[in-house]
Design a protein around this motif. Structure first.
Motif, mmCIF file in Angstrom:
data_model
loop_
_atom_site.group_PDB
_atom_site.id
_atom_site.type_symbol
_atom_site.label_atom_id
_atom_site.label_comp_id
_atom_site.label_asym_id
_atom_site.label_seq_id
_atom_site.Cartn_x
_atom_site.Cartn_y
_atom_site.Cartn_z
ATOM 1 N N SER A 1 47.456 -13.229 31.665
ATOM 2 C CA SER A 1 46.974 -12.581 30.446
ATOM 3 C C SER A 1 45.710 -13.273 29.944
ATOM 4 C CB SER A 1 48.060 -12.547 29.374
ATOM 5 O OG SER A 1 48.329 -13.852 28.904
ATOM 6 N N LEU A 2 45.622 -14.591 30.118
ATOM 7 C CA LEU A 2 44.417 -15.322 29.691
ATOM 8 C C LEU A 2 43.230 -14.979 30.579
ATOM 9 C CD1 LEU A 2 45.993 -18.844 29.022
ATOM 10 C CD2 LEU A 2 45.173 -17.227 27.304
ATOM 11 N N THR B 1 41.872 -11.449 29.811
ATOM 12 C CA THR B 1 41.237 -11.136 28.539
ATOM 13 C C THR B 1 40.064 -12.052 28.213
ATOM 14 O OG1 THR B 1 42.842 -12.532 27.384
ATOM 15 C CG2 THR B 1 43.375 -10.197 27.554
ATOM 16 N N CYS B 2 40.034 -13.237 28.820
ATOM 17 C CA CYS B 2 39.022 -14.229 28.434
ATOM 18 C C CYS B 2 38.191 -14.697 29.613
ATOM 19 C CB CYS B 2 39.697 -15.464 27.840
ATOM 20 S SG CYS B 2 40.613 -15.159 26.335
ATOM 21 N N ASP B 3 36.890 -14.820 29.405
ATOM 22 C CA ASP B 3 36.060 -15.552 30.349
ATOM 23 C C ASP B 3 36.035 -17.019 29.929
ATOM 24 O OD1 ASP B 3 34.991 -13.755 32.398
ATOM 25 O OD2 ASP B 3 34.229 -12.609 30.699
ATOM 26 N N ALA B 4 35.540 -17.863 30.825
ATOM 27 C CA ALA B 4 35.438 -19.293 30.504
ATOM 28 C C ALA B 4 34.582 -19.454 29.256
ATOM 29 C CB ALA B 4 34.837 -20.049 31.677
ATOM 30 N N GLY B 5 35.077 -20.236 28.300
ATOM 31 C CA GLY B 5 34.337 -20.445 27.051
ATOM 32 C C GLY B 5 34.786 -19.540 25.923
ATOM 33 N N ASP B 6 35.543 -18.501 26.253
ATOM 34 C CA ASP B 6 36.099 -17.638 25.200
ATOM 35 C C ASP B 6 37.255 -18.352 24.504
ATOM 36 O OD1 ASP B 6 34.328 -15.589 25.670
ATOM 37 O OD2 ASP B 6 35.664 -14.436 26.952
ATOM 38 N N LYS C 1 33.423 -15.060 20.216
ATOM 39 C CA LYS C 1 34.061 -15.396 21.482
ATOM 40 C C LYS C 1 35.587 -15.246 21.434
ATOM 41 C CE LYS C 1 30.655 -18.171 23.830
ATOM 42 N NZ LYS C 1 30.586 -17.156 24.896
ATOM 43 N N THR C 2 36.104 -14.769 20.332
ATOM 44 C CA THR C 2 37.552 -14.589 20.200
ATOM 45 C C THR C 2 37.978 -13.291 20.878
ATOM 46 O OG1 THR C 2 37.434 -15.732 18.079
ATOM 47 C CG2 THR C 2 39.480 -14.542 18.573
ATOM 48 N N LYS C 3 38.905 -13.376 21.806
ATOM 49 C CA LYS C 3 39.290 -12.201 22.586
ATOM 50 C C LYS C 3 40.728 -11.748 22.344
ATOM 51 C CE LYS C 3 35.274 -11.891 24.112
ATOM 52 N NZ LYS C 3 34.689 -12.204 25.402
ATOM 53 N N ALA C 4 41.569 -12.643 21.875
ATOM 54 C CA ALA C 4 42.985 -12.272 21.759
ATOM 55 C C ALA C 4 43.689 -13.143 20.733
ATOM 56 C CB ALA C 4 43.664 -12.420 23.113
ATOM 57 N N ILE C 5 44.833 -12.617 20.251
ATOM 58 C CA ILE C 5 45.745 -13.426 19.438
ATOM 59 C C ILE C 5 47.000 -13.632 20.269
ATOM 60 C CG2 ILE C 5 46.969 -13.619 17.238
ATOM 61 C CD1 ILE C 5 45.172 -11.421 16.127
ATOM 62 N N SER D 1 38.101 -9.281 30.804
ATOM 63 C CA SER D 1 37.136 -10.329 31.137
ATOM 64 C C SER D 1 36.271 -9.938 32.328
ATOM 65 C CB SER D 1 37.877 -11.623 31.470
ATOM 66 O OG SER D 1 38.562 -11.488 32.704
ATOM 67 N N ASN D 2 35.081 -10.499 32.369
ATOM 68 C CA ASN D 2 34.213 -10.276 33.527
ATOM 69 C C ASN D 2 34.801 -10.881 34.790
ATOM 70 O OD1 ASN D 2 32.202 -8.933 32.045
ATOM 71 N ND2 ASN D 2 31.461 -10.907 31.273
ATOM 72 N N ARG D 3 35.538 -11.990 34.633
ATOM 73 C CA ARG D 3 36.079 -12.606 35.856
ATOM 74 C C ARG D 3 37.120 -11.706 36.508
ATOM 75 N NH1 ARG D 3 38.568 -18.333 33.656
ATOM 76 N NH2 ARG D 3 39.295 -17.602 31.647
#
Lengths: 398, 398
Positions: free
Chosen positions: A106-107, A110-115, A164-168, B6-8
């Motif tokens: 899930s991480l 939803t998230c790129d590095a740095g998000d 840069k916040t993508k999720a809770i 995410s882009n990744r």
């Protein structure tokens, strides 16, 4: 030689329990009997159907399973969800290697590095490590013992959000606090998510561990966040099968469903035998879960009642999971636990709980708090609380 | 709604097989019999001891296992390594969820986001996805069919290294090419690693699949890179137990050994039952592995002999694993495979192999190449090569 490990590994902490392990080992080797309330390992029997199904499964070649998970298992999980009024079809459910991999996926999704993600602290310690593995920062929504670890105001939470916040990330019911979020809190999180275009990653592995006749609301019940929600789940606690490492990730978000298979492919499949066993677990009659629920509710009552009788303990009655977090009347809970292991015993016995410091993402918080896992039978719980009270009193007078 | 994956994840490809899957399904539903040489799924029986050990293991509660792996399993793997002259003690071996997790851990340990590794291409496709999950870039050491996919010069390899290069990832013997690196090649890689302070991550899951009486040299045999080497391993191919998802990661690097436990902790443990079974697998007599080796060597000979008789095929005899990669006399191997599934059959049968394009990290390479997994019995292999020859001829004259 300049060869050096990565900063993400070097910057990752070992779990709090690990720091206490040598003291626990020493106390044991000194002949002390330790009543263990520091691991979330239920003592409930795993339904025998799990083992029987695996015994009956005798292929000649233990071959690769399906990337997305055993189709029969995805079907029974879908049925399980529907029985709670949660609409996930089998093709919206993906089998993972325990809840840990579901969280990892899930991480990454939803998230790129740095998000970054928002997450309620104190939090399940492994969130701290898994986010670091994939360069996701946690922005902590801080809660505390004084209001029973319930959420702060919407303004406070929204002030944490940046571009840069993508999720809770929610853990509902919560480990380590035992909090079951109220419908008002759930609605508030859903409003924040929809208005700020955030995913809600909801780790609901303790879904059945909700007491006091409360109706449990999953984030997957809330229609307006249908596209935002990713559910992380596991059989570990539900069916007392922690060693099986079978979890799942589910969502109605079409992009997510279309792409998550890439992550499943990247590690080919979850373990075959344990998936076969898990199919049977999901056929366990609901009465099994109801009985366990009753048992844990009773245990919670026992621990809560005795705990709040101890002078200086700050906590509120949690409604879920099998943990109580509380502030102890000490300056530093970890020092107290170490002192207890080294210097305290009563008829050769000592109790051990978790220091909660490692459960906070914010450094310095939680120094006086502990997590108590009530995963033992009643008489042991009573004795454990007696030992805690005596130890606290001895510590104050040391 | 701006909520976006995410882009990744979005930038990650699905495996090549997946693109062919609908065509395979269609051919099957049309009644064609497919001789499957596109998956590295061995047909050898899993030793029964695996299943017996699991049947005999009947705990009341399937509880969490040790973070670093079952101690008995770590012991038998250490013994296994020592039997090959490789010195890993049990506390230098960590049990992982298959080789995939071992690879993931080795990447997280050695690289921060934005770092890169060198890796020989064509490469095992999952390397492409797993590196993207943790933001590690692959700098490909390109090899090709004309020299049997052996390594280019040291200068060529060193020209790829920059300040963000942290490791060289080797797959030895190699999937998909079947290459067993010569001692000269191994020495060259070791020299490059020591002089440039790089880790060597060596994926050696096909260690026993080395033919022609060649002596196998593991990177863990080379003393001068003792501190550089991280070995990725798995029981999947060795004991035909792909569905078990049990692997391991081993190193003599003290920093690595001191820190890798954090990653093990972050996902608590590998599956319990399959670890119990794996202990028995490592007690399998060496004769089991020797017989399998003989069987695969024979299969390789059969496929290689027939394959090289086909006009226009370019390949050299590989010495290991159970794959042959080869260039076909077609402009685009994937187009040919799809054509074959849609338009070709001989007495109702068709062969299927992998297009190798997805095995290259460099876009555009490998368009004419395929990977053939010789995981079937001799008569099927003979028939498969006959089908391939007929299909190529029909394709040329279409």
């Amino acid at each position: 030689m300049q060869m050096k490990l990565s900063n993400r590994l070097l910057g990752m902490p070992f779990s709090g329990t690990r720091k206490l392990t040598p003291y626990i080992e020493k106390a044991k080797s000194d002949g002390k009997k330790i009543i263990a309330m520091y691991v979330g390992q239920p003592d409930i029997k795993t339904p025998v159907g799990f083992f029987e199904a695996i015994r009956d499964f005798q292929p000649e070649v233990l071959s690769y399973g399906e990337n997305n998970g055993n189709p029969e298992l995805r079907k029974v999980i879908s049925k399980y969800y529907h029985s709670y009024g949660i609409d996930f079809n089998p093709d919206e459910i993906f089998i993972t290697v325990a809840g840990s991999e579901a969280l990892l996926f899930s991480l990454i999704s939803t998230c790129d590095a740095g998000d970054n993600i928002l997450a309620v602290e104190p939090l399940y310690t492994d969130y701290n490590s898994i986010t670091k593995e994939v360069n996701v920062e946690i922005k902590p929504i801080t809660t505390g013992p004084e209001n029973g670890y319930h959420l702060p105001s919407r303004e406070r939470i929204e002030s944490l959000i940046d571009e840069k916040t993508k999720a809770i990330l929610m853990n509902h019911p919560n480990n380590p606090t035992g909090v079951v979020y109220t419908d008002e809190e759930i609605n508030m999180i859903c409003d924040i998510a929809t208005e700020n275009d955030l995913f809600i990653i909801s780790d609901e592995v303790y879904r059945e561990f909700v007491y006091d006749g409360l109706k449990y609301t999953s984030f997957a019940h809330v229609d307006k966040v249908k596209d935002n929600v990713i559910i992380v789940d596991s059989i570990s606690k539900r069916f007392s099968a922690c060693g099986a490492r079978i979890g799942s990730i589910a969502s109605k978000n079409k992009d997510f469903v279309a792409n998550i298979g890439k992550l499943c492919q990247s590690r080919i499949c979850a373990p075959t035998l344990e998936q076969i066993g898990a199919i049977e677990l999901y056929k366990t009659p609901k009465s099994y879960l109801e009985e366990i629920n009753k048992e844990y509710e009773h245990r919670r009552d026992v621990v809560y009642e005795l705990l709040t009788k101890i002078d200086g303990v700050v906590c509120q009655k949690p409604e879920g999971a099998f943990y109580i977090s509380a502030e102890l009347p000490v300056d530093n809970a970890e020092d107290f636990l170490i002192w207890m292991l080294e210097n305290f015993e009563d008829k050769g016995e000592v109790v051990m709980v978790s220091s909660i410091e490692g459960f906070y993402a914010t450094e310095g918080l939680g120094k006086r708090e502990v997590r108590i896992a009530y995963v033992l039978e009643e008489d042991k719980l009573r004795r454990a609380m007696e030992l805690l009270e005596k130890a606290l009193s001895a510590y104050a007078n040391r």
